[in-house]
Design a protein around this motif. Structure first.
Motif, PDB file in Angstrom:
ATOM      1  N   SER A 191       2.468  12.277   6.395  1.00 13.01           N
ATOM      2  CA  SER A 191       2.327  11.650   5.076  1.00 13.01           C
ATOM      3  C   SER A 191       3.414  10.607   4.910  1.00 13.01           C
ATOM      4  CB  SER A 191       2.426  12.695   3.970  1.00 13.01           C
ATOM      5  OG  SER A 191       1.445  13.700   4.144  1.00 13.01           O
ATOM      6  N   CYS A 192       3.003   9.350   4.756  1.00 18.69           N
ATOM      7  CA  CYS A 192       3.958   8.241   4.712  1.00 18.69           C
ATOM      8  C   CYS A 192       3.811   7.441   3.421  1.00 18.69           C
ATOM      9  CB  CYS A 192       3.753   7.309   5.908  1.00 18.69           C
ATOM     10  SG  CYS A 192       4.002   8.110   7.518  1.00 18.69           S
ATOM     11  N   SER A 193       4.932   6.995   2.888  1.00 18.17           N
ATOM     12  CA  SER A 193       4.923   6.119   1.716  1.00 18.17           C
ATOM     13  C   SER A 193       6.112   5.176   1.806  1.00 18.17           C
ATOM     14  CB  SER A 193       4.977   6.932   0.424  1.00 18.17           C
ATOM     15  OG  SER A 193       6.131   7.756   0.407  1.00 18.17           O
ATOM     16  N   GLU A 194       6.007   4.018   1.117  1.00 15.67           N
ATOM     17  CA  GLU A 194       7.106   3.061   1.101  1.00 15.67           C
ATOM     18  C   GLU A 194       8.228   3.552   0.196  1.00 15.67           C
ATOM     19  OE1 GLU A 194       6.048  -0.903   0.162  1.00 15.67           O
ATOM     20  OE2 GLU A 194       5.071  -1.279   2.088  1.00 15.67           O
ATOM     21  N   LYS A 195       9.442   3.106   0.510  1.00 18.81           N
ATOM     22  CA  LYS A 195      10.607   3.415  -0.314  1.00 18.81           C
ATOM     23  C   LYS A 195      11.244   2.120  -0.810  1.00 18.81           C
ATOM     24  CE  LYS A 195      13.482   6.595   0.588  1.00 18.81           C
ATOM     25  NZ  LYS A 195      14.580   7.374   1.204  1.00 18.81           N
ATOM     26  N   ASP A 196      12.065   2.235  -1.854  1.00 17.20           N
ATOM     27  CA  ASP A 196      12.857   1.123  -2.383  1.00 17.20           C
ATOM     28  C   ASP A 196      11.980  -0.052  -2.804  1.00 17.20           C
ATOM     29  OD1 ASP A 196      15.146   1.783   0.297  1.00 17.20           O
ATOM     30  OD2 ASP A 196      15.131   2.627  -1.722  1.00 17.20           O
ATOM     31  N   LEU A 197      10.900   0.254  -3.514  1.00 15.65           N
ATOM     32  CA  LEU A 197      10.014  -0.821  -3.967  1.00 15.65           C
ATOM     33  C   LEU A 197      10.547  -1.447  -5.249  1.00 15.65           C
ATOM     34  CD1 LEU A 197       6.601   0.961  -3.357  1.00 15.65           C
ATOM     35  CD2 LEU A 197       7.725  -0.719  -1.916  1.00 15.65           C
ATOM     36  N   ASN A 198      10.283  -2.728  -5.431  1.00 15.54           N
ATOM     37  CA  ASN A 198      10.718  -3.430  -6.639  1.00 15.54           C
ATOM     38  C   ASN A 198       9.682  -3.295  -7.738  1.00 15.54           C
ATOM     39  OD1 ASN A 198      13.086  -4.466  -5.419  1.00 15.54           O
ATOM     40  ND2 ASN A 198      11.857  -6.048  -4.393  1.00 15.54           N
ATOM     41  N   PRO A 199      10.112  -3.234  -9.001  1.00 14.71           N
ATOM     42  CA  PRO A 199       9.142  -3.182 -10.099  1.00 14.71           C
ATOM     43  C   PRO A 199       8.280  -4.441 -10.141  1.00 14.71           C
ATOM     44  CG  PRO A 199      11.349  -2.609 -10.825  1.00 14.71           C
ATOM     45  CD  PRO A 199      11.493  -3.169  -9.451  1.00 14.71           C
ATOM     46  N   VAL A 200       7.033  -4.279 -10.614  1.00 12.03           N
ATOM     47  CA  VAL A 200       6.106  -5.396 -10.752  1.00 12.03           C
ATOM     48  C   VAL A 200       5.719  -5.506 -12.223  1.00 12.03           C
ATOM     49  CG1 VAL A 200       3.849  -6.315 -10.096  1.00 12.03           C
ATOM     50  CG2 VAL A 200       5.240  -5.065  -8.416  1.00 12.03           C
ATOM     51  N   LEU A 201       5.925  -6.675 -12.821  1.00 11.40           N
ATOM     52  CA  LEU A 201       5.560  -6.931 -14.217  1.00 11.40           C
ATOM     53  C   LEU A 201       6.178  -5.903 -15.163  1.00 11.40           C
ATOM     54  CD1 LEU A 201       1.797  -7.880 -13.765  1.00 11.40           C
ATOM     55  CD2 LEU A 201       3.775  -9.421 -13.959  1.00 11.40           C
ATOM     56  N   GLY A 202       7.398  -5.506 -14.851  1.00 14.99           N
ATOM     57  CA  GLY A 202       8.106  -4.579 -15.714  1.00 14.99           C
ATOM     58  C   GLY A 202       7.680  -3.136 -15.566  1.00 14.99           C
ATOM     59  N   GLN A 203       6.755  -2.833 -14.642  1.00 14.46           N
ATOM     60  CA  GLN A 203       6.312  -1.457 -14.431  1.00 14.46           C
ATOM     61  C   GLN A 203       6.808  -0.976 -13.072  1.00 14.46           C
ATOM     62  OE1 GLN A 203       2.194  -0.655 -15.172  1.00 14.46           O
ATOM     63  NE2 GLN A 203       1.968  -2.413 -16.520  1.00 14.46           N
ATOM     64  N   PRO A 204       7.175   0.281 -12.992  1.00 13.40           N
ATOM     65  CA  PRO A 204       7.622   0.797 -11.689  1.00 13.40           C
ATOM     66  C   PRO A 204       6.462   0.790 -10.701  1.00 13.40           C
ATOM     67  CG  PRO A 204       7.353   2.586 -13.264  1.00 13.40           C
ATOM     68  CD  PRO A 204       7.216   1.311 -14.040  1.00 13.40           C
ATOM     69  N   SER A 205       6.753   0.351  -9.487  1.00 11.43           N
ATOM     70  CA  SER A 205       5.726   0.281  -8.440  1.00 11.43           C
ATOM     71  C   SER A 205       5.920   1.450  -7.485  1.00 11.43           C
ATOM     72  CB  SER A 205       5.837  -1.045  -7.685  1.00 11.43           C
ATOM     73  OG  SER A 205       4.884  -1.111  -6.666  1.00 11.43           O
ATOM     74  N   LEU A 206       4.974   2.370  -7.459  1.00  3.92           N
ATOM     75  CA  LEU A 206       5.070   3.569  -6.637  1.00  3.92           C
ATOM     76  C   LEU A 206       4.405   3.336  -5.297  1.00  3.92           C
ATOM     77  CD1 LEU A 206       4.133   6.239  -9.331  1.00  3.92           C
ATOM     78  CD2 LEU A 206       6.413   5.510  -8.602  1.00  3.92           C
ATOM     79  N   GLY A 207       5.032   3.812  -4.237  1.00  6.61           N
ATOM     80  CA  GLY A 207       4.444   3.686  -2.911  1.00  6.61           C
ATOM     81  C   GLY A 207       3.278   4.640  -2.752  1.00  6.61           C
ATOM     82  N   ALA A 208       2.102   4.110  -2.429  1.00  8.85           N
ATOM     83  CA  ALA A 208       0.937   4.970  -2.213  1.00  8.85           C
ATOM     84  C   ALA A 208       1.140   5.779  -0.940  1.00  8.85           C
ATOM     85  CB  ALA A 208      -0.329   4.119  -2.104  1.00  8.85           C
ATOM     86  N   LYS A 209       0.783   7.035  -0.994  1.00  5.09           N
ATOM     87  CA  LYS A 209       0.950   7.909   0.163  1.00  5.09           C
ATOM     88  C   LYS A 209      -0.296   7.826   1.042  1.00  5.09           C
ATOM     89  CE  LYS A 209       2.964  11.812  -0.365  1.00  5.09           C
ATOM     90  NZ  LYS A 209       3.260  13.205  -0.772  1.00  5.09           N
ATOM     91  N   ILE A 210      -0.089   7.675   2.339  1.00  9.00           N
ATOM     92  CA  ILE A 210      -1.186   7.672   3.301  1.00  9.00           C
ATOM     93  C   ILE A 210      -0.981   8.854   4.240  1.00  9.00           C
ATOM     94  CG2 ILE A 210      -2.383   6.402   5.115  1.00  9.00           C
ATOM     95  CD1 ILE A 210      -1.495   3.843   3.908  1.00  9.00           C
ATOM     96  N   ASN A 211      -2.027   9.657   4.413  1.00  9.43           N
ATOM     97  CA  ASN A 211      -1.976  10.781   5.336  1.00  9.43           C
ATOM     98  C   ASN A 211      -2.688  10.426   6.638  1.00  9.43           C
ATOM     99  OD1 ASN A 211      -0.625  12.339   3.511  1.00  9.43           O
ATOM    100  ND2 ASN A 211      -2.407  13.504   2.851  1.00  9.43           N
ATOM    101  N   TYR A 212      -1.948  10.501   7.734  1.00  8.83           N
ATOM    102  CA  TYR A 212      -2.534  10.340   9.066  1.00  8.83           C
ATOM    103  C   TYR A 212      -2.672  11.723   9.692  1.00  8.83           C
ATOM    104  CZ  TYR A 212      -0.692   5.553   8.449  1.00  8.83           C
ATOM    105  OH  TYR A 212      -0.374   4.311   7.976  1.00  8.83           O
ATOM    106  N   ASN A 213      -3.781  11.981  10.366  1.00 10.50           N
ATOM    107  CA  ASN A 213      -3.970  13.259  11.047  1.00 10.50           C
ATOM    108  C   ASN A 213      -4.150  13.019  12.537  1.00 10.50           C
ATOM    109  OD1 ASN A 213      -4.558  15.875   9.176  1.00 10.50           O
ATOM    110  ND2 ASN A 213      -4.995  13.974   8.093  1.00 10.50           N
ATOM    111  N   ILE A 214      -3.283  13.610  13.332  1.00 10.16           N
ATOM    112  CA  ILE A 214      -3.319  13.449  14.781  1.00 10.16           C
ATOM    113  C   ILE A 214      -3.591  14.804  15.421  1.00 10.16           C
ATOM    114  CG2 ILE A 214      -1.969  12.845  16.819  1.00 10.16           C
ATOM    115  CD1 ILE A 214      -0.481  10.826  15.186  1.00 10.16           C
ATOM    116  N   PRO A 215      -4.666  14.930  16.218  1.00  8.33           N
ATOM    117  CA  PRO A 215      -4.963  16.223  16.852  1.00  8.33           C
ATOM    118  C   PRO A 215      -3.923  16.585  17.910  1.00  8.33           C
ATOM    119  CG  PRO A 215      -6.486  14.525  17.612  1.00  8.33           C
ATOM    120  CD  PRO A 215      -5.679  13.911  16.522  1.00  8.33           C
ATOM    121  N   VAL A 216      -3.548  17.859  17.912  1.00  8.35           N
ATOM    122  CA  VAL A 216      -2.594  18.387  18.889  1.00  8.35           C
ATOM    123  C   VAL A 216      -3.241  19.585  19.585  1.00  8.35           C
ATOM    124  CG1 VAL A 216      -0.275  19.260  19.285  1.00  8.35           C
ATOM    125  CG2 VAL A 216      -0.694  17.702  17.386  1.00  8.35           C
TER     126      VAL A 216
END
Length: 261
Positions: A127-152
């Motif tokens: 599960s990966c998301s961006e960090k240290d994002l800058n606000p956009v138009l005065g609203q906090p910008s949250l990093g969308a989480k992406i889940n990658y699944n790798i078979p083991v």
């Protein structure tokens, strides 16, 4: 949340993202991991393709496969056919990857006493998301989480498998044909490889399925392949696993031109 599954048989489980959200973009050095008596450990490199830092958390997902190779998510190890969770060792379980940077995760398995010969399977959920994002138009910008699944795949002992092709149907569609094949599987492990449809006369590639997986305990899967035109000399269907696996499966089936009416 975006969910990206690095698994041929799994479709997207769901996608939702806020207007101002940005998402991490991660690529991997491997998109499938196979551990066996010859390869008891490996490294998985995670590369951040964005300028922003990314944070990734690693844990395990659980899936079962039906007789027809259809996938369903389970609630955990107790509901999963031969899970690998008690065998796998991996660290670190969380990484922060700088923009355009690279981080490595070490993966291995521990052989436990009295394990049955065969293949044990889990999926790394990364599960990966961006960090240290800058606000956009005065609203906090949250990093969308992406889940990658790798078979083991953890293969204990001399886990082997066999496979075969059967022609289910050949149907004319416009100027071409729809070729339906049934691929069967037997043995104590999955079979994983590439399916190729070649013109018997000149070896031109008429169809291709990359990295196809027929997972244990599935018994068969159906391939539907469109051919753009009538093969005048018939076709050859090939399937081949990587030569690096123990006793790789290799198939060849010839279908004469007379079958394409």
């Amino acid at each position: 949340m975006k969910i990206k599954l690095i698994l041929p048989l799994l479709a997207c489980l769901g996608v939702s993202q806020s207007v101002f959200a940005a998402a991490a973009s991660i690529t991997f050095s491997q998109y499938r991991i196979i551990l066996d008596k010859d390869t008891q450990g490996t490294e998985l490199s995670l590369r951040n393709d964005n300028e922003q830092n990314a944070e990734c958390l690693l844990d395990l997902n659980y899936y079962n496969f039906s007789v027809q190779n259809e996938v369903t998510e389970t609630q955990g190890a107790s509901d999963t056919y031969m899970p690998a969770n008690k065998l796998l060792r991996y660290s670190p379980r969380s990484v922060t990857i700088p923009g355009k940077g690279l981080q490595t995760v070490k993966i291995s398995y521990r052989h436990r006493a009295n394990l049955a010969t065969g293949e044990y399977l889990n999926f790394f959920r990364i599960s990966c998301s961006e960090k240290d994002l800058n606000p956009v138009l005065g609203q906090p910008s949250l990093g969308a989480k992406i889940n990658y699944n790798i078979p083991v795949h953890v293969r204990i002992g001399d886990a082997v498998a066999s496979s075969a092709f059967e022609v289910s149907a050949i149907k004319p569609v416009g100027a071409g044909y729809e070729l339906t094949l049934k691929q069967t599987r037997e043995g104590t492990r999955s079979v994983i490889g590439d399916v190729k449809i070649l013109d018997k006369g000149n070896d031109d590639e008429l169809g291709y399925i990359s990295n196809f997986s027929l997972y244990r305990p599935a018994e068969f899967a159906i391939h539907k392949i469109m051919l753009a035109k009538k093969p005048t000399n018939g076709v050859v269907v090939e399937f081949e696993e990587s030569k690096s696996v123990y006793m790789p499966v290799k198939l060849r089936l010839e279908i004469p031109a007379s079958e394409f009416l």
